[in-house]
Design a protein around this motif. Structure first.
Motif, PDB file in Angstrom:
ATOM      1  N   SER B 456       0.833  -1.196   0.000  1.00  0.00           N
ATOM      2  CA  SER B 456       0.000   0.000   0.000  1.00  0.00           C
ATOM      3  C   SER B 456       0.874   1.254   0.000  1.00  0.00           C
ATOM      4  CB  SER B 456      -0.920  -0.059   1.224  1.00  0.00           C
ATOM      5  OG  SER B 456      -1.453   1.202   1.507  1.00  0.00           O
ATOM      6  N   GLU B 457       1.896   1.257   0.835  1.00  0.00           N
ATOM      7  CA  GLU B 457       2.805   2.415   0.913  1.00  0.00           C
ATOM      8  C   GLU B 457       3.577   2.609  -0.386  1.00  0.00           C
ATOM      9  OE1 GLU B 457       3.803   1.546   5.549  1.00  0.00           O
ATOM     10  OE2 GLU B 457       5.515   1.951   4.235  1.00  0.00           O
ATOM     11  N   GLU B 458       4.182   1.535  -0.853  1.00  0.00           N
ATOM     12  CA  GLU B 458       5.068   1.650  -2.012  1.00  0.00           C
ATOM     13  C   GLU B 458       4.298   1.996  -3.290  1.00  0.00           C
ATOM     14  OE1 GLU B 458       8.470   1.331  -2.484  1.00  0.00           O
ATOM     15  OE2 GLU B 458       8.792   1.254  -0.316  1.00  0.00           O
ATOM     16  N   LEU B 459       3.083   1.433  -3.422  1.00  0.00           N
ATOM     17  CA  LEU B 459       2.314   1.657  -4.645  1.00  0.00           C
ATOM     18  C   LEU B 459       1.420   2.888  -4.529  1.00  0.00           C
ATOM     19  CD1 LEU B 459       1.221  -2.032  -5.420  1.00  0.00           C
ATOM     20  CD2 LEU B 459       3.157  -0.780  -6.392  1.00  0.00           C
ATOM     21  N   GLY B 460       1.317   3.449  -3.318  1.00  0.00           N
ATOM     22  CA  GLY B 460       0.459   4.601  -3.120  1.00  0.00           C
ATOM     23  C   GLY B 460      -1.011   4.282  -3.335  1.00  0.00           C
ATOM     24  N   ILE B 461      -1.431   3.113  -2.880  1.00  0.00           N
ATOM     25  CA  ILE B 461      -2.843   2.717  -3.016  1.00  0.00           C
ATOM     26  C   ILE B 461      -3.411   2.407  -1.636  1.00  0.00           C
ATOM     27  CG2 ILE B 461      -2.633   1.782  -5.364  1.00  0.00           C
ATOM     28  CD1 ILE B 461      -2.479  -1.039  -4.072  1.00  0.00           C
ATOM     29  N   PRO B 462      -4.724   2.571  -1.461  1.00  0.00           N
ATOM     30  CA  PRO B 462      -5.303   2.201  -0.165  1.00  0.00           C
ATOM     31  C   PRO B 462      -5.217   0.695   0.070  1.00  0.00           C
ATOM     32  CG  PRO B 462      -7.014   2.942  -1.698  1.00  0.00           C
ATOM     33  CD  PRO B 462      -5.719   3.113  -2.389  1.00  0.00           C
ATOM     34  N   MET B 463      -5.249   0.323   1.329  1.00  0.00           N
ATOM     35  CA  MET B 463      -5.165  -1.100   1.692  1.00  0.00           C
ATOM     36  C   MET B 463      -6.257  -1.922   1.011  1.00  0.00           C
ATOM     37  SD  MET B 463      -2.763  -2.089   3.928  1.00  0.00           S
ATOM     38  CE  MET B 463      -3.303  -3.204   5.243  1.00  0.00           C
ATOM     39  N   GLU B 464      -7.420  -1.298   0.845  1.00  0.00           N
ATOM     40  CA  GLU B 464      -8.546  -2.026   0.248  1.00  0.00           C
ATOM     41  C   GLU B 464      -8.269  -2.419  -1.198  1.00  0.00           C
ATOM     42  OE1 GLU B 464      -8.844   0.598   2.125  1.00  0.00           O
ATOM     43  OE2 GLU B 464     -10.257   0.092   3.743  1.00  0.00           O
ATOM     44  N   GLU B 465      -7.280  -1.778  -1.820  1.00  0.00           N
ATOM     45  CA  GLU B 465      -6.971  -2.112  -3.216  1.00  0.00           C
ATOM     46  C   GLU B 465      -5.825  -3.113  -3.356  1.00  0.00           C
ATOM     47  OE1 GLU B 465      -6.478   1.400  -5.633  1.00  0.00           O
ATOM     48  OE2 GLU B 465      -8.354   2.241  -4.873  1.00  0.00           O
ATOM     49  N   VAL B 466      -5.232  -3.494  -2.232  1.00  0.00           N
ATOM     50  CA  VAL B 466      -4.143  -4.477  -2.306  1.00  0.00           C
ATOM     51  C   VAL B 466      -4.733  -5.831  -2.681  1.00  0.00           C
ATOM     52  CG1 VAL B 466      -2.365  -5.692  -0.994  1.00  0.00           C
ATOM     53  CG2 VAL B 466      -2.715  -3.236  -0.643  1.00  0.00           C
ATOM     54  N   CYS B 467      -4.143  -6.442  -3.696  1.00  0.00           N
ATOM     55  CA  CYS B 467      -4.680  -7.697  -4.221  1.00  0.00           C
ATOM     56  C   CYS B 467      -3.739  -8.862  -3.986  1.00  0.00           C
ATOM     57  CB  CYS B 467      -4.905  -7.568  -5.730  1.00  0.00           C
ATOM     58  SG  CYS B 467      -6.373  -6.609  -6.127  1.00  0.00           S
ATOM     59  N   LYS B 468      -4.316 -10.049  -4.000  1.00  0.00           N
ATOM     60  CA  LYS B 468      -3.495 -11.253  -3.963  1.00  0.00           C
ATOM     61  C   LYS B 468      -2.782 -11.394  -5.296  1.00  0.00           C
ATOM     62  CE  LYS B 468      -3.582 -16.148  -2.801  1.00  0.00           C
ATOM     63  NZ  LYS B 468      -3.086 -16.782  -4.020  1.00  0.00           N
ATOM     64  N   ASN B 469      -3.496 -11.168  -6.388  1.00  0.00           N
ATOM     65  CA  ASN B 469      -2.858 -11.134  -7.703  1.00  0.00           C
ATOM     66  C   ASN B 469      -3.541 -10.070  -8.555  1.00  0.00           C
ATOM     67  OD1 ASN B 469      -5.144 -12.988  -8.439  1.00  0.00           O
ATOM     68  ND2 ASN B 469      -3.874 -14.446  -7.348  1.00  0.00           N
ATOM     69  N   ARG B 470      -4.369 -10.438  -9.541  1.00  0.00           N
ATOM     70  CA  ARG B 470      -4.911  -9.368 -10.381  1.00  0.00           C
ATOM     71  C   ARG B 470      -6.177  -8.756  -9.746  1.00  0.00           C
ATOM     72  NH1 ARG B 470      -6.960 -12.717 -15.643  1.00  0.00           N
ATOM     73  NH2 ARG B 470      -8.879 -13.528 -14.786  1.00  0.00           N
ATOM     74  N   PRO B 471      -6.611  -7.581 -10.243  1.00  0.00           N
ATOM     75  CA  PRO B 471      -7.800  -6.950  -9.663  1.00  0.00           C
ATOM     76  C   PRO B 471      -8.958  -7.943  -9.590  1.00  0.00           C
ATOM     77  CG  PRO B 471      -6.774  -5.447 -11.217  1.00  0.00           C
ATOM     78  CD  PRO B 471      -6.018  -6.751 -11.322  1.00  0.00           C
ATOM     79  N   GLY B 472      -9.693  -7.861  -8.495  1.00  0.00           N
ATOM     80  CA  GLY B 472     -10.729  -8.863  -8.249  1.00  0.00           C
ATOM     81  C   GLY B 472     -10.302  -9.782  -7.120  1.00  0.00           C
ATOM     82  N   SER B 473      -8.995  -9.738  -6.809  1.00  0.00           N
ATOM     83  CA  SER B 473      -8.506 -10.595  -5.725  1.00  0.00           C
ATOM     84  C   SER B 473      -8.117  -9.741  -4.521  1.00  0.00           C
ATOM     85  CB  SER B 473      -7.314 -11.429  -6.197  1.00  0.00           C
ATOM     86  OG  SER B 473      -6.223 -10.588  -6.534  1.00  0.00           O
ATOM     87  N   GLU B 474      -8.904  -8.684  -4.259  1.00  0.00           N
ATOM     88  CA  GLU B 474      -8.645  -7.830  -3.107  1.00  0.00           C
ATOM     89  C   GLU B 474      -8.729  -8.640  -1.822  1.00  0.00           C
ATOM     90  OE1 GLU B 474     -10.627  -7.021  -5.623  1.00  0.00           O
ATOM     91  OE2 GLU B 474      -9.672  -5.221  -6.460  1.00  0.00           O
ATOM     92  N   LEU B 475      -7.840  -8.317  -0.881  1.00  0.00           N
ATOM     93  CA  LEU B 475      -7.826  -9.074   0.370  1.00  0.00           C
ATOM     94  C   LEU B 475      -8.844  -8.546   1.374  1.00  0.00           C
ATOM     95  CD1 LEU B 475      -4.504  -9.197  -0.615  1.00  0.00           C
ATOM     96  CD2 LEU B 475      -4.761 -10.903   1.178  1.00  0.00           C
TER      97      LEU B 475
END
Lengths: 430, 487
Positions: B456-475
């Protein structure tokens, strides 16, 4: 009073406590109170308190403090005691290796990589959860499969919501607690499936976390499939037979976005193994004597790294003993008999193990608490302790369950002159 | 419209190997990948073996690129600094009747280009003397000394990083939906988002989707059959059960179930072989996992299956013709295939890359780049360092003192570096494959929250957007159950 950096610079410490959770804190406090000035706690997380910090529910401390506390409150009591005693600690610091001479390599942001030698070590690293991989649950491997503890951390420490429709596999205490927690946070917990014909958790948690919220517990059931290529879309649950094999035709599909696993805890004994200390195959923790000393002199173990506990109060009690004994060891006041005079405690009739596993009759305290778990649910049994053929104590029980820890007390006066040949056993009887 | 010299479709090990070798030429190269990262299909889930080359049919492309790839892999491991170990392999024979098949494999190996020094036939006792865990039923074994193990994730990432270092561009989440001819000299490639890019040359390295890509431009249709294989991975504590890769005599559907140490010290058993319709069917099944246990148990006594830490499925891209399809497409000049890349595809990739890059450079009339830098340094691997090396690294960056994944001793510094690399990790799986955070015995139980935070920090995205792999795999999820429509 020496601070952590001074100890690290010096490269030597009286007692190194590995882990700053409930066990490590209680051990350090006890060691310091027993007169050892030189105690250091190494904690790998960013705060002291360990797993208690994420256990924001109540029910802790009834034995220790005679009042009902939340996990963080319970931890705070011990953290304050450690602070009052000015016990130094290192956070974000991990022990990388340790040998039988208690030379320890330790790494952390503040100290870099250092080697220190400890006169005594208390192992208090806790446990980890059995993972989906270790359970070999078939199906896809999408996001949304969490161990209950990971989910608990994400919700209670980090403050995130992890799912809306939840199935829980395993009825360990964290899973039960999380069933209630997720319900309170607005998620729908569809069911809890348990492979065994009985729950692995405490009775009170079944009542307070499942029954009170009408969450069905399905005993003798397991997850046989996980669907969803990206995020969990559903799981299939089936009934299992007596050999715990899924019964064809009993499959029921659940649409859900989250699967939580609460299928057992495993003591984290990597360092213990590195030292080649004896490990009990039953507990997964070190094999210890009545001082909670491993088979390496000066290395003690307590808490969930020694065996998985049901209540933190017992962890504190056990760790206090380990801390006191480590203190006695460094001050040279621990008497120990020759190895062959130390008696292994036998088990029978459904008692799976005991901790301690052996007892030094010649040098034991006046009373030693022996804790154990049973292999199955038993009704109307008697817990008995035998010295040879002679029964030392009997206690009738109504229900015994694998999820609850039991204990017996051994008295020094009753064990005088006991030899290994004569034998000492903890047994369940009809 | 944007115009490139070469578009490579697919950033698996084959696509990345082609990209890396093309980067040695004065060509403008774009790699398109439908997933969020390199190494997201067949390349990520296989046996991770550098095959010696005795198995493939003599004269086949598989045989040729296997032998060349196996030799080249060792060189590349030095240039690109990825984990590789020449551990040798046994092919076990369990009955006197099958002895002849061992000799056949030996002879085929020699015909394929191995030397007598590479191969040896051992008696059962000789094999057991070298590998004491082998079954008592083994009557003889082929010993292939040049067989090796490799980290497929690091290999693929290393190839991609080295390509980028030399000017190659990678675009992720870029699924190709159409390819049209543009005049006599080139193609227009259309992406799922309707974006279009023109290129003189198109290379098809699309793995299990290579038939679909090929069939967009060619009348000579390919047919890829996804073939699923389940694996069991065991704890490092039992990684030393065998030192060499242990095969059984190959069957109709492939090389059968093997038991091997991984280059990181785990023990791996698998794969099964089952044809499936869905090229994204990576679901394990209880039957297949039981089959792995039964078959592996035939090779090795007392397989430590109680120490399984995870199971997974890989898909092989089996082409109907049975061989690799490599080279120019007959009815679509400028279109090159690297299709049907099933085993020994990982081994062959470096050789396929070199070959196709050479062919395309020749067709393009490209010159060699004089400033090509064919080296890449691995992300520091704190777990394998001496304390002195660790101390030196920590003096430069204290993040390397902070362990995040305790099971695999992976530091915050390594995780941040894995995201900062180009192409860098964009997901939990991307971090895991690059630096092994979450690969260990707790399977990311402890490090998940922290790795999510770092992403989240490195990519500058909210935690809710962190994915296991491609979009749709949000944790995580953002809405509560009442918003989500509980039935």
């Amino acid at each position: 009073m020496t601070d952590a950096n001074t100890i690290i610079e010096r490269g030597r410490v009286g007692i190194l406590v590995i882990g700053g959770g409930p066990a490590g804190l209680a051990a350090a406090v006890a060691a310091k109170r027993a007169g050892v000035d030189d105690v250091l706690i190494a904690e790998r997380d960013r705060m002291l308190g360990g797993i208690l910090n994420q256990c924001i529910h109540n029910g802790f401390g009834l034995h220790t403090f005679k009042e009902e506390l939340t996990g963080p409150e319970y931890a705070a009591r011990f953290i304050s005691q450690a602070a009052e005693l000015r016990i130094p600690y290192l956070l974000n610091t991990m022990v990388l290796s340790v040998d039988r001479d208690r030379n320890v390599t330790i790494m952390g942001r503040e100290i870099g990589v250092r080697t220190i030698t400890a006169d005594a070590i208390v192992l208090a690293m806790g446990c980890r959860e059995r993972s989906r991989g270790a359970l070999s649950i078939p199906g896809y491997r999408p996001a949304g499969v969490y161990t209950a503890g990971t989910a608990q951390r994400l919700m209670n420490i980090e403050g995130f919501r992890i799912g809306k429709r939840v199935v829980i596999l395993g009825s360990g205490d964290i899973g039960l607690i999380m069933a209630r927690r997720m319900t309170l946070e607005g998620a729908k917990v569809l069911t809890v499936a348990e492979l065994m014909p009985y729950s692995g958790g405490l009775k009170r948690n079944i009542v307070q976390c499942l029954n009170d919220y009408d969450i069905p517990l399905q005993l003798s059931h397991t997850v046989v499939d996980i669907r969803g290529k990206r995020r969990v879309e559903g799981v299939t649950i089936a009934e299992v037979d007596q050999a715990r094999r899924p019964i064809p035709g009993t499959e029921v599909s659940y649409d859900c976005d989250t699967l939580l696993l609460s299928c057992g805890l495993l003591p984290e004994n990597e360092l213990t193994r590195m030292m080649k200390a004896g490990i009990s195959p039953v507990t997964g923790g070190a094999s210890v004597d009545d001082l909670l000393q491993t088979d390496i002199p000066g290395v003690f173990a307590c808490g969930n790294v020694l065996h998985v506990h049901d209540l933190v109060d017992y962890v504190s009690e056990e760790a206090t003993l380990a801390g006191e004994n480590a203190a006695a060891y460094v001050s040279g006041s621990t008497g120990r008999s020759a190895a062959d005079a130390i008696v292994e405690i036998g088990v029978d009739g459904g008692v799976r193990y005991t901790v301690p596993q052996r007892i030094d009759v010649g040098h034991m305290r006046d009373s030693v608490t022996v804790r154990f778990r049973v292999a199955d649910v038993y009704r109307d049994r008697t817990i008995a302790v035998y010295r040879g053929e002679k029964c030392l104590s009997r206690r009738k029980t109504r229900v015994l369950a694998p999820g609850e820890m039991e204990q017996v007390k051994l008295k020094k006066e009753e064990l005088a002159g006991l030899t290994a040949d004569e034998g000492l056993r903890v047994v369940l009887e009809d | 419209m944007e115009k490139k010299d070469v578009i490579i479709i697919g950033a698996g090990v084959t696509g990345c190997a082609i990209a890396r070798e093309l980067a040695a030429w004065k060509l403008d190269v774009l790699v398109l990948e439908k997933e969020e990262d390199v190494c997201s299909g067949t390349s990520k889930a296989n046996s991770a073996i550098v095959h010696a080359g005795f198995d493939a049919k003599t004269g086949s492309l598989k045989a040729r690129f296997n032998i060349e790839g196996s030799r080249r892999m060792e060189v590349l491991a030095g240039e690109l600094d990825f984990a590789y170990r020449k551990n040798g392999a046994f092919v076990l024979c369990f009955s006197e009747e099958e002895r002849g098949q061992v000799q056949e494999l030996y002879d085929r190996g020699i015909k394929n280009g191995l030397t007598a020094g590479d191969l040896e036939i051992l008696s059962g006792d000789e094999a057991r003397a070298l590998e004491p865990a082998l079954s008592d039923e083994v009557v003889c074994a082929l010993y292939a000394k040049s067989s090796a193990i490799v980290c497929p994730f690091e290999l693929t990432c290393a190839l991609a990083e080295n390509a980028v270092k030399n000017g190659t561009e990678f675009r992720f989440l870029s699924e190709v939906t159409a390819i049209t001819r543009e005049g006599a000299d080139g193609f227009v490639v259309e992406l799922a988002g309707k974006e279009r890019v023109a290129a003189r040359f198109v290379v098809n390295a699309a793995g299990v989707f290579a038939d679909k890509i090929h069939n967009l431009v060619s009348g000579k249709k390919l047919s890829i059959q996804p073939r699923k294989g389940d694996y069991l991975l065991m704890d490092k504590e039992v990684g030393g059960t065998v030192d060499r890769t242990i095969f059984q005599l190959p069957g109709k559907l492939g090389k059968g179930v093997l038991v091997t140490p991984t280059v990181h010290g785990n023990l791996l058993a698998g794969p099964t072989a089952e044809d499936v319709d869905d090229p994204e069917n990576t679901a394990t099944t209880a039957e297949a996992l039981a089959d792995v246990q039964a078959r592996a148990g035939r090779s090795v006594k007392a397989m430590p299956f109680r120490q399984v830490i995870t199971s997974f499925t890989g898909l092989r891209a089996h082409e109907a013709g049975g061989d690799f399809v490599i080279g120019p497409c007959a009815d679509a000049p400028g279109f090159y295939d690297a299709a049907g890349i099933e085993s020994p595809g990982l081994t062959a990739a470096p050789a396929i890359g070199l070959y196709l890059a050479g062919e395309i450079a020749k067709a393009a009339g490209a010159e060699r780049r004089t400033d090509f830098d064919g080296t890449r340094k691995a992300i520091p691997h704190v777990a394998l360092m001496t304390d002195e090396e660790r101390a030196a690294l920590i003096r430069q960056d204290a993040d390397y003192a902070q362990i995040v994944c305790r099971c695999e001793t992976v530091t915050e510094g390594e995780i941040r570096e894995s995201i900062r690399r180009n192409p860098g990790a964009r997901s939990m799986d991307g971090v895991k494959r690059r630096v092994r955070a979450g690969m260990g015995r707790c399977q990311a139980g402890f490090c998940t929250p922290r790795v999510m935070e770092i992403l989240s920090e490195e990519l500058g995205i909210p935690m809710e957007e962190v994915c296991k792999n491609r979009p749709g795999s949000e944790l995580l999820c953002t809405a509560s159950a009442d918003e989500g429509g509980v039935s």
